[in-house]
Write a protein that holds these residues in place. Structure first.
Motif, PDB file in Angstrom:
ATOM      1  N   LYS A  95       1.094  -0.842   0.371  1.00 63.14           N
ATOM      2  CA  LYS A  95      -0.142  -0.119   0.404  1.00 63.14           C
ATOM      3  C   LYS A  95       0.829   1.756  -0.216  1.00 63.14           C
ATOM      4  N   ALA A  96       1.706   1.279   1.119  1.00 71.97           N
ATOM      5  CA  ALA A  96       2.470   2.796   0.750  1.00 71.97           C
ATOM      6  C   ALA A  96       3.714   2.587  -0.062  1.00 71.97           C
ATOM      7  N   PHE A  97       3.709   1.546  -0.994  1.00 72.88           N
ATOM      8  CA  PHE A  97       4.797   1.745  -2.455  1.00 72.88           C
ATOM      9  C   PHE A  97       3.693   2.264  -3.380  1.00 72.88           C
ATOM     10  N   THR A  98       2.839   2.058  -3.370  1.00 72.90           N
ATOM     11  CA  THR A  98       1.726   2.430  -4.193  1.00 72.90           C
ATOM     12  C   THR A  98       1.847   3.836  -4.024  1.00 72.90           C
ATOM     13  N   GLU A  99       1.290   4.241  -2.962  1.00 70.73           N
ATOM     14  CA  GLU A  99       0.572   6.039  -2.283  1.00 70.73           C
ATOM     15  C   GLU A  99       1.974   6.478  -2.186  1.00 70.73           C
ATOM     16  N   GLN A 100       2.777   6.223  -1.238  1.00 70.87           N
ATOM     17  CA  GLN A 100       3.001   7.334  -0.878  1.00 70.87           C
ATOM     18  C   GLN A 100       4.274   7.779  -1.743  1.00 70.87           C
ATOM     19  N   ASP A 101       4.754   7.881  -2.770  1.00 71.75           N
ATOM     20  CA  ASP A 101       6.121   7.304  -3.659  1.00 71.75           C
ATOM     21  C   ASP A 101       7.068   7.454  -3.138  1.00 71.75           C
ATOM     22  N   PRO A 102       7.807   6.155  -3.223  1.00 72.91           N
ATOM     23  CA  PRO A 102       8.972   6.233  -2.535  1.00 72.91           C
ATOM     24  C   PRO A 102       9.819   6.406  -3.359  1.00 72.91           C
ATOM     25  N   ASP A 103       9.779   7.106  -4.132  1.00 70.00           N
ATOM     26  CA  ASP A 103      10.790   6.818  -5.745  1.00 70.00           C
ATOM     27  C   ASP A 103      11.671   8.400  -5.410  1.00 70.00           C
ATOM     28  N   GLY A 104      10.081   9.200  -4.625  1.00 66.03           N
ATOM     29  CA  GLY A 104      10.480  10.178  -4.667  1.00 66.03           C
ATOM     30  C   GLY A 104      10.735  11.712  -6.050  1.00 66.03           C
ATOM     31  N   ASN A 105       9.736  10.957  -6.272  1.00 61.38           N
ATOM     32  CA  ASN A 105       9.759  12.126  -8.018  1.00 61.38           C
ATOM     33  C   ASN A 105       8.384  12.596  -8.108  1.00 61.38           C
ATOM     34  N   GLY A 106       7.635  12.656  -7.216  1.00 63.64           N
ATOM     35  CA  GLY A 106       7.065  13.721  -6.901  1.00 63.64           C
ATOM     36  C   GLY A 106       5.690  13.006  -8.219  1.00 63.64           C
ATOM     37  N   VAL A 107       5.693  11.841  -8.860  1.00 64.88           N
ATOM     38  CA  VAL A 107       5.240  11.168 -10.303  1.00 64.88           C
ATOM     39  C   VAL A 107       4.176  10.010  -9.249  1.00 64.88           C
ATOM     40  N   ASP A 108       3.010   9.760  -9.901  1.00 65.40           N
ATOM     41  CA  ASP A 108       2.489   8.494  -9.006  1.00 65.40           C
ATOM     42  C   ASP A 108       2.278   7.339  -9.921  1.00 65.40           C
ATOM     43  N   ASP A 109       3.826   6.691 -10.017  1.00 63.28           N
ATOM     44  CA  ASP A 109       4.087   6.064 -11.256  1.00 63.28           C
ATOM     45  C   ASP A 109       4.867   4.680 -10.575  1.00 63.28           C
ATOM     46  N   THR A 110       4.225   4.208  -9.091  1.00 61.70           N
ATOM     47  CA  THR A 110       5.163   3.294  -8.812  1.00 61.70           C
ATOM     48  C   THR A 110       3.473   1.661  -8.245  1.00 61.70           C
ATOM     49  N   THR A 111       4.352   1.296  -7.907  1.00 60.39           N
ATOM     50  CA  THR A 111       3.149   0.189  -6.933  1.00 60.39           C
ATOM     51  C   THR A 111       4.009  -0.620  -6.264  1.00 60.39           C
ATOM     52  N   GLY A 112       3.278  -2.196  -5.073  1.00 58.59           N
ATOM     53  CA  GLY A 112       3.433  -2.215  -4.466  1.00 58.59           C
ATOM     54  C   GLY A 112       3.914  -3.671  -5.031  1.00 58.59           C
ATOM     55  N   PHE A 113       3.146  -4.744  -5.014  1.00 56.48           N
ATOM     56  CA  PHE A 113       4.366  -5.652  -6.403  1.00 56.48           C
ATOM     57  C   PHE A 113       3.972  -5.336  -8.038  1.00 56.48           C
ATOM     58  N   MET A 114       5.623  -5.957  -8.297  1.00 63.45           N
ATOM     59  CA  MET A 114       5.301  -6.726  -9.919  1.00 63.45           C
ATOM     60  C   MET A 114       5.567  -8.091 -10.236  1.00 63.45           C
ATOM     61  N   ASP A 115       4.293  -9.019 -11.025  1.00 67.18           N
ATOM     62  CA  ASP A 115       3.939 -10.039 -10.805  1.00 67.18           C
ATOM     63  C   ASP A 115       4.251 -10.233 -12.299  1.00 67.18           C
ATOM     64  N   ARG A 116       3.937 -11.767 -12.298  1.00 70.22           N
ATOM     65  CA  ARG A 116       3.680 -12.477 -14.008  1.00 70.22           C
ATOM     66  C   ARG A 116       2.415 -13.328 -13.816  1.00 70.22           C
ATOM     67  N   SER A 117       2.272 -13.648 -15.405  1.00 71.55           N
ATOM     68  CA  SER A 117       1.580 -14.962 -15.740  1.00 71.55           C
ATOM     69  C   SER A 117       1.677 -16.086 -15.266  1.00 71.55           C
ATOM     70  N   ASP A 118       2.268 -16.926 -14.068  1.00 71.63           N
ATOM     71  CA  ASP A 118       2.582 -17.953 -13.490  1.00 71.63           C
ATOM     72  C   ASP A 118       1.884 -17.706 -12.058  1.00 71.63           C
ATOM     73  N   LEU A 119       0.894 -18.682 -11.457  1.00 73.81           N
ATOM     74  CA  LEU A 119       0.813 -19.450 -10.492  1.00 73.81           C
ATOM     75  C   LEU A 119       1.494 -20.057  -9.189  1.00 73.81           C
ATOM     76  N   VAL A 120       2.795 -20.632  -9.834  1.00 74.38           N
ATOM     77  CA  VAL A 120       3.538 -21.419  -9.743  1.00 74.38           C
ATOM     78  C   VAL A 120       4.921 -20.060  -9.170  1.00 74.38           C
ATOM     79  N   TYR A 121       5.539 -20.233  -9.563  1.00 71.06           N
ATOM     80  CA  TYR A 121       7.302 -19.482  -9.533  1.00 71.06           C
ATOM     81  C   TYR A 121       6.668 -17.822 -10.109  1.00 71.06           C
ATOM     82  N   GLY A 122       5.793 -17.230  -9.429  1.00 68.31           N
ATOM     83  CA  GLY A 122       5.423 -16.125  -9.421  1.00 68.31           C
ATOM     84  C   GLY A 122       5.363 -15.551  -8.293  1.00 68.31           C
TER      85      GLY A 122
END
Length: 502
Positions: free
Chosen positions: A186-213
């Motif tokens: 939630k914080a990584f999505t909403e609190q600008d963790p990279d400090g660039n002033g842009v709403d361009d981050t999210t928490g998880f980066m996942d992939r189409s794989d229910l096993v190894y993702g």
């Protein structure tokens, strides 16, 4: 009489010259050619996980260390199933056959039909083979019989990789529970963790794989069994009929609906997932812990301030006693199998087994992993290896990595703090690994239809997470799985479990 004497002298001189020539030829050619004839040759049908086969540079050193001439026939990993099936059907095999698809119907049928030697009774004759644990032997067996040397890998390699620099910037601790992990997302999505002033981050980066993702690792934290569960009465339950699986779907559904995960995760490829993470689009990556090194390397020149922390002790309850991590293949990467058509008798089998035993030495492991000291890597006083030329290593060494009979218990290691930490946590995972109790057992229906039937569950899982079906509809998909062959799979596994375990 004189003519006969002259003929005799000419013949004697000719024979003497011929013997002299043969003698000088042997001496002048060095003893290598003579030794070459005496050195046994072992053929090996092997998998290739790199674009091209290795050069002979390291191969020559492996041959020196084992006293064997090795003739590889390489099968590209992408076409392994087709090529191996063809080789089995045409009986065009080798002394050693690397089998990494133990769930393949043709392979299992060939193993059970006696095409390959049953080798467990021979293992204790060789020190490195004798050290293979009972768990590995059991997991690699087919209906209680071991038809090859188990390729030993770490039992449980997965965990969570998090941007520590982002945690520090937002004043967040390293999460230890799934609730805390949700708060980080939630914080990584909403609190600008990279400090660039842009709403361009999210928490998880996942992939189409229910096993190894992310899904299967998260499901471990909610107490989901590894593929199958079996109780004390031998009753078998698929993982997707357990409470832990439902809780994992609900967790992923919350991530998706809240925007704490990339919204296209259900169609994202692994390479895109890793590139997006490396470019700073998200701060949580779930997968193999050793992949953290690749993520950091991908980030060079893009996210040079990236600092990663590796986490392997998350639970849903906060209780240490609930730690768990899945292990679908129980650490078995495949078999090194020996066909009777090529390995004719016990004497020849022992010769090939000794070769595999020698491959498991520290010296040969180092060759197959790092290459030749002073050519491909340097070694410090702590047995930490540093690759000297990555391109040369990729060309001459990396192709051998998939051929190693074991990856466990060696002193030499990579001189990289992040990789060393990943290795430490992966080793620690062994204590908490949840094994697949059906891995070595036989279900003809699963072998024939398992992949097709799994698509029913995979599709329903994604639809539930994405909000397209509700829980009743998911249960409907499970009932469809059962009616389409799932009940038969469970019945066969229960019978196989009872036969092996009494």
């Amino acid at each position: 009489m004189k003519r006969k004497s002259m003929l005799f002298l000419v013949l004697l001189l000719s024979v003497s010259m011929l013997l002299s020539a043969c003698g000088s030829g042997n001496n002048g050619n060095s003893e290598a050619s003579g030794n070459k004839e005496e050195t046994p040759t072992i053929t090996w049908l092997n998998m290739l996980h790199t674009p091209s086969p290795p050069t002979d540079t390291v191969l020559n050193k492996i041959e020196e260390a084992t006293g064997v001439n090795i003739e590889f026939s390489w099968i590209p990993d992408a076409s392994k199933e087709e090529r191996l099936n063809t080789s089995l059907a045409s009986d065009s095999l080798a002394d050693i056959v690397t089998i990494t698809i133990l769930d393949n119907a043709s392979v299992r049928n060939a193993l059970k039909a006696g095409v390959f030697w049953e080798i467990e009774s021979y293992l204790d004759e060789f020190p490195n083979l004798a050290a293979i644990s009972d768990d590995f032997r059991t997991s690699a067996s087919i209906e209680g019989k071991l038809y090859g040397i188990p390729m030993q890998k770490q039992v449980a390699r997965n965990g969570v990789v998090i941007r520590k620099d982002w945690l520090d910037k937002l004043g967040l601790p390293v999460p230890k529970t799934t609730d805390e992990l949700m708060e980080v997302a939630k914080a990584f999505t909403e609190q600008d963790p990279d400090g660039n002033g842009v709403d361009d981050t999210t928490g998880f980066m996942d992939r189409s794989d229910l096993v190894y993702g992310a899904f299967k690792t998260l499901s471990s934290y909610f107490g989901t069994p590894s593929v199958w569960a079996v109780d004390e009465d031998g009753k078998v339950t698929p993982e997707f009929e357990t409470e832990g699986y439902i809780k994992t779907m609900d967790y992923m559904k919350q991530l998706y609906e809240s925007g704490y995960i990339n919204q296209d995760f259900a169609v994202t490829a692994k390479t895109d997932q890793q590139q997006n993470f490396a470019q700073g689009k998200a701060g949580i990556y779930v997968g193999a812990l050793f992949g953290s090194k690749n993520l950091r390397n991908l980030a060079k020149g893009v996210q040079d301030d990236m600092e990663l922390v590796l986490v392997n002790d998350i639970t849903s309850t906060g209780n240490e006693s609930d730690r768990a991590i899945w292990s679908t293949t129980n650490g078995v990467g495949g078999l090194l199998a020996f066909p009777k058509s090529e390995v004719k008798d016990e004497e020849e089998l022992r010769r090939v087994l000794k070769f595999v035993n020698d491959l498991m030495s520290e010296e040969v492991y180092a060759l197959m992993t790092y290459g030749i000291e002073g050519v491909h890597y340097t070694l410090d006083e702590n047995k930490a290896a540093t690759i000297m030329d990555t391109d040369l290593w990729k060309q001459e060494v990396q192709p051998f990595a998939g051929s190693r009979p074991s990856e466990l218990g060696y002193e030499i290691r990579e001189n990289d703090p992040l990789k060393a930490e990943a290795d430490r946590l992966i080793e620690e995972n062994t204590k908490y690994a949840v094994l697949n109790p059906m891995f070595s057992l036989e279900s003809p229906t699963f072998t024939a239809q398992g992949s097709e039937l799994q698509k029913i569950i995979t599709d329903a899982t994604y639809k539930y997470i994405l909000g397209r079906i509700d829980l009743d509809e998911f249960q409907g998909a499970v009932n469809n799985w059962r009616k389409s062959g799932g009940d038969k799979i469970i019945e066969e596994y229960e019978a196989a479990y009872k036969q092996v375990n009494g």
